[in-house]
Motif scaffolding. Sequence first.
Motif, PDB file in Angstrom:
ATOM      1  N   GLU A 111       9.808  13.137   6.093  1.00 27.59           N
ATOM      2  CA  GLU A 111      10.625  14.065   5.171  1.00 27.59           C
ATOM      3  C   GLU A 111      11.708  13.304   5.470  1.00 27.59           C
ATOM      4  O   GLU A 111      12.265  12.945   6.765  1.00 27.59           O
ATOM      5  N   GLY A 112      12.726  13.275   4.542  1.00 26.04           N
ATOM      6  CA  GLY A 112      14.057  12.597   4.618  1.00 26.04           C
ATOM      7  C   GLY A 112      14.240  11.447   4.929  1.00 26.04           C
ATOM      8  O   GLY A 112      14.665  10.878   4.830  1.00 26.04           O
ATOM      9  N   SER A 113      12.499   9.773   4.669  1.00 26.51           N
ATOM     10  CA  SER A 113      12.658   9.170   5.270  1.00 26.51           C
ATOM     11  C   SER A 113      12.532   7.891   3.247  1.00 26.51           C
ATOM     12  O   SER A 113      11.768   8.093   2.794  1.00 26.51           O
ATOM     13  N   ASP A 114      12.838   6.945   3.963  1.00 24.56           N
ATOM     14  CA  ASP A 114      12.730   6.105   2.815  1.00 24.56           C
ATOM     15  C   ASP A 114      11.099   5.518   2.861  1.00 24.56           C
ATOM     16  O   ASP A 114      10.891   5.552   3.816  1.00 24.56           O
ATOM     17  N   GLU A 115      10.827   5.372   1.561  1.00 25.23           N
ATOM     18  CA  GLU A 115       8.864   5.270   1.721  1.00 25.23           C
ATOM     19  C   GLU A 115       8.785   3.176   2.187  1.00 25.23           C
ATOM     20  O   GLU A 115       7.569   3.274   2.876  1.00 25.23           O
ATOM     21  N   THR A 116      10.104   2.826   2.533  1.00 21.15           N
ATOM     22  CA  THR A 116      10.292   1.306   3.203  1.00 21.15           C
ATOM     23  C   THR A 116      10.647   1.394   4.747  1.00 21.15           C
ATOM     24  O   THR A 116      10.727   0.936   5.350  1.00 21.15           O
ATOM     25  N   GLY A 117      11.085   2.863   5.224  1.00 21.27           N
ATOM     26  CA  GLY A 117      11.618   3.043   6.394  1.00 21.27           C
ATOM     27  C   GLY A 117      10.810   3.001   6.875  1.00 21.27           C
ATOM     28  O   GLY A 117       9.428   2.427   7.373  1.00 21.27           O
ATOM     29  N   LEU A 124       0.828  -1.197   0.005  1.00 20.28           N
ATOM     30  CA  LEU A 124       0.296   0.139   0.012  1.00 20.28           C
ATOM     31  C   LEU A 124       0.962   1.413   0.225  1.00 20.28           C
ATOM     32  O   LEU A 124       0.243   2.426   0.047  1.00 20.28           O
ATOM     33  N   TYR A 125       2.347   0.837   0.089  1.00 20.83           N
ATOM     34  CA  TYR A 125       2.777   2.422   0.045  1.00 20.83           C
ATOM     35  C   TYR A 125       2.770   3.171  -1.129  1.00 20.83           C
ATOM     36  O   TYR A 125       2.686   4.368  -0.423  1.00 20.83           O
ATOM     37  N   ASP A 126       1.977   2.892  -2.380  1.00 19.67           N
ATOM     38  CA  ASP A 126       1.855   3.913  -2.868  1.00 19.67           C
ATOM     39  C   ASP A 126       0.332   4.967  -3.084  1.00 19.67           C
ATOM     40  O   ASP A 126       0.593   5.013  -3.093  1.00 19.67           O
ATOM     41  N   THR A 127      -0.480   4.309  -1.235  1.00 21.06           N
ATOM     42  CA  THR A 127      -1.589   5.277  -1.908  1.00 21.06           C
ATOM     43  C   THR A 127      -1.424   5.987   0.017  1.00 21.06           C
ATOM     44  O   THR A 127      -2.034   6.192   0.694  1.00 21.06           O
ATOM     45  N   MET A 128       0.019   6.285   0.416  1.00 20.10           N
ATOM     46  CA  MET A 128       0.367   6.788   1.203  1.00 20.10           C
ATOM     47  C   MET A 128      -0.233   7.863   1.110  1.00 20.10           C
ATOM     48  O   MET A 128       0.471   8.466   0.148  1.00 20.10           O
ATOM     49  N   THR A 129      -0.678   8.320   1.630  1.00 19.35           N
ATOM     50  CA  THR A 129      -0.782  10.176   1.263  1.00 19.35           C
ATOM     51  C   THR A 129       0.083  11.351   2.480  1.00 19.35           C
ATOM     52  O   THR A 129       0.222  12.489   1.534  1.00 19.35           O
ATOM     53  N   LYS A 130       0.540  10.364   3.674  1.00 17.27           N
ATOM     54  CA  LYS A 130       1.658  11.834   4.745  1.00 17.27           C
ATOM     55  C   LYS A 130       2.903  10.648   4.049  1.00 17.27           C
ATOM     56  O   LYS A 130       2.986   9.689   4.628  1.00 17.27           O
ATOM     57  N   ARG A 131       4.135  11.978   3.797  1.00 16.11           N
ATOM     58  CA  ARG A 131       5.384  11.237   4.041  1.00 16.11           C
ATOM     59  C   ARG A 131       5.848  11.799   4.403  1.00 16.11           C
ATOM     60  O   ARG A 131       5.989  12.957   4.724  1.00 16.11           O
TER      61      ARG A 131
END
Length: 692
Positions: A10-16, A1-8
């Motif tokens: 900052e500075g983190s890898d998407e699988t962090g 579901l990484y592609d559906t994440m609306t809040k990231r």
Amino acid sequence: LYDTMTKRVEGSDETGLIQVLSYLNPVVIIDESHNFEADLRVDMLKAINPCFILDLTATPRKKSNIISFVDAMKLKRANMVKLPVIVYNHRSTSDVITSAINLQRSLEQKAIALEADGGRYIRPIVLFQAQPKTADDNITFDKIKKQLTDIGIPEEQIKIKTASKDEIKNTDLLSRDCPVRYIITVNALKEGWDCPFAYILASLANKSSRVDVEQILGRVLRLPYTTKHRDDLLNLSYVFTSSDDFRATIENIIDSLNRAGFSKKDYRVAEAVPAEAQPQPGSTLGLFDNPEEQTEQSDAPTTGKTDDLPEIDSEAIKEAISNPMPRTTSELETFARQESENYDKQMEVAAKHDDGIPNDLKDMVDQYPIKEFFREEAAKIVLPIFVKRVNQGSIFEEEGAYVQLEKSMLNEGFDLDKQDHNVDFTRADVEAVRVDLAKVGNDEYRPERFNLSTKQLAVIKEHFISLPPEAKKEQLAAAIAKNIRFDEIAEPQIARYIKDAIKDFDSEQIADLYTYEPQTTAAIRNKIGELLGKHQKEVFKKWLDTGQIKCEPRYKLPETMTLRTISKGLSKGLYTEEGDMNDWEYKVINAVAALENVLFWHRNPERGVGFGISGYINHYPDFIVRLKSGMTVLLETKGDQLDNSDSRNKVELGTTWANKAGEQYRYFMVFEKQQMEGAITVGELLERLKEM
């Protein structure tokens, strides 16, 4: 579901890891949260994206939303703390050391005597709080330790605990084999250091220095074994100082108590005064006296030099401690016993008038007492409540006794597996939505509804369609069961119920339920709630018929009310101010108060605070009305749009309560125009009240 994440983050890898935690929107519990204010820690907390934060602290921030508070009186009643704190200001550092050593020995003798008489082992410990001389603390502390050994204290009884030197590491201070009776420190004993044997905090600061006991005062407050000891002196804690600015010392101690969760009510002052102003034998300084009135203010600076050790007269101390019971120690113990007795009496008074608000918070909330001219009549009111007979005794309840009926008792015999499994999944709204917090100001958020994106719905369906039919049902049932909570029903049983309810659904129907999970969950929750409510109502009626339930007078009106908002302009309210209400409620009670035979009325609070009729629902009527005839009337006011099953249950339960309570009680549900069975209009209410 990484592609559906609306809040990231900052500075983190998407699988962090921090990104995954943020996506999970977790509950965060912070222990000692007053230490969690550094910018880096706050930034980390924001990145975690918590849905709820629970702080645990003795010192909540000013903007904290306090949901639970334990005050000193409750801790004292539970035998958790040594209170009150006895504070004694000496003329010199030498006097501080002398008193600390003599009191330690006196307390230890009393502890030995109590143990011989069946008590627990206690070895009282003194914390000597010194000032550091240089960055190398050992120079100062080692010299103090030598001075104490020169006085005659065995070296093994003295330990140093500083940031750079720790002689008590891995030492069990509570062990009978441990010889330690004196610990020299500055502020190294903070959170996490736990020694209930620490009784005396003795400050060795220079006389001109402001005494800073904030960090370690809390270390002497814990009571050994959480047990009240037969000698009162072993239930107290002691602070010895020698400060020219005693007012500043007392203020600092108050601040320390506040930071430890206590208050200015939890200490007593016994100050050594100049010889020409010595009190007569048996007299003490007044309780809660303003320290400014007790002590002449000194012109000495509040901070002094730290490059010299405090002056200690070793020979004078040797001579003083050679006396088995010096006069000063005897007078201090007499003072402490008297203050302990006074504190206990205050606790008894507080316990009798316990309104659920901690003493230290009472000044922070708006409390309103019963009006003096209604007090006598209000004291006569003891409202009946439903009680349940105990059929099988236990260590908590005697067989045949009656205990207050709790709604959960009516679950007896309920088996969800045997209930109707026909659930109506028809949706009034075919959209799937998510609800989230939207920012509307600098630090202000509000809940808003967001439509799930087509991409998000596609991801959910794609994942679900790939599962085999039975796995789909298993996963759907498990997912929904986790979001449905009934204290009376275990989660696995709810999952079984859901799976059985959808057993004949095909893959497309299952996928549809999964896509619109919030609506599916609501449908199942409502169905189970209806089944459980129906069962509870049936059991309630059966127990009434068989005498298992009856009404007994038990509820008394509280002496004070705590209100956030009040209603103005109404006469005959029982309390000096009554709680807020809507326009319709205001209109009804204003008309009722105008009746000649109405003595007083009260706006009954909800949610477990006020009087509740507890049965198959928990019903808190809006008003309690007392008539001059001695009759008590409960009123529930309803706007015409609120004619529903909840109203029908309330009027039925209220009428049942009035019938069982006795001739002096009535219950009415009032509508403006529209009626339902058992309810009346406001006009009819006024006519009936006039005739009572």
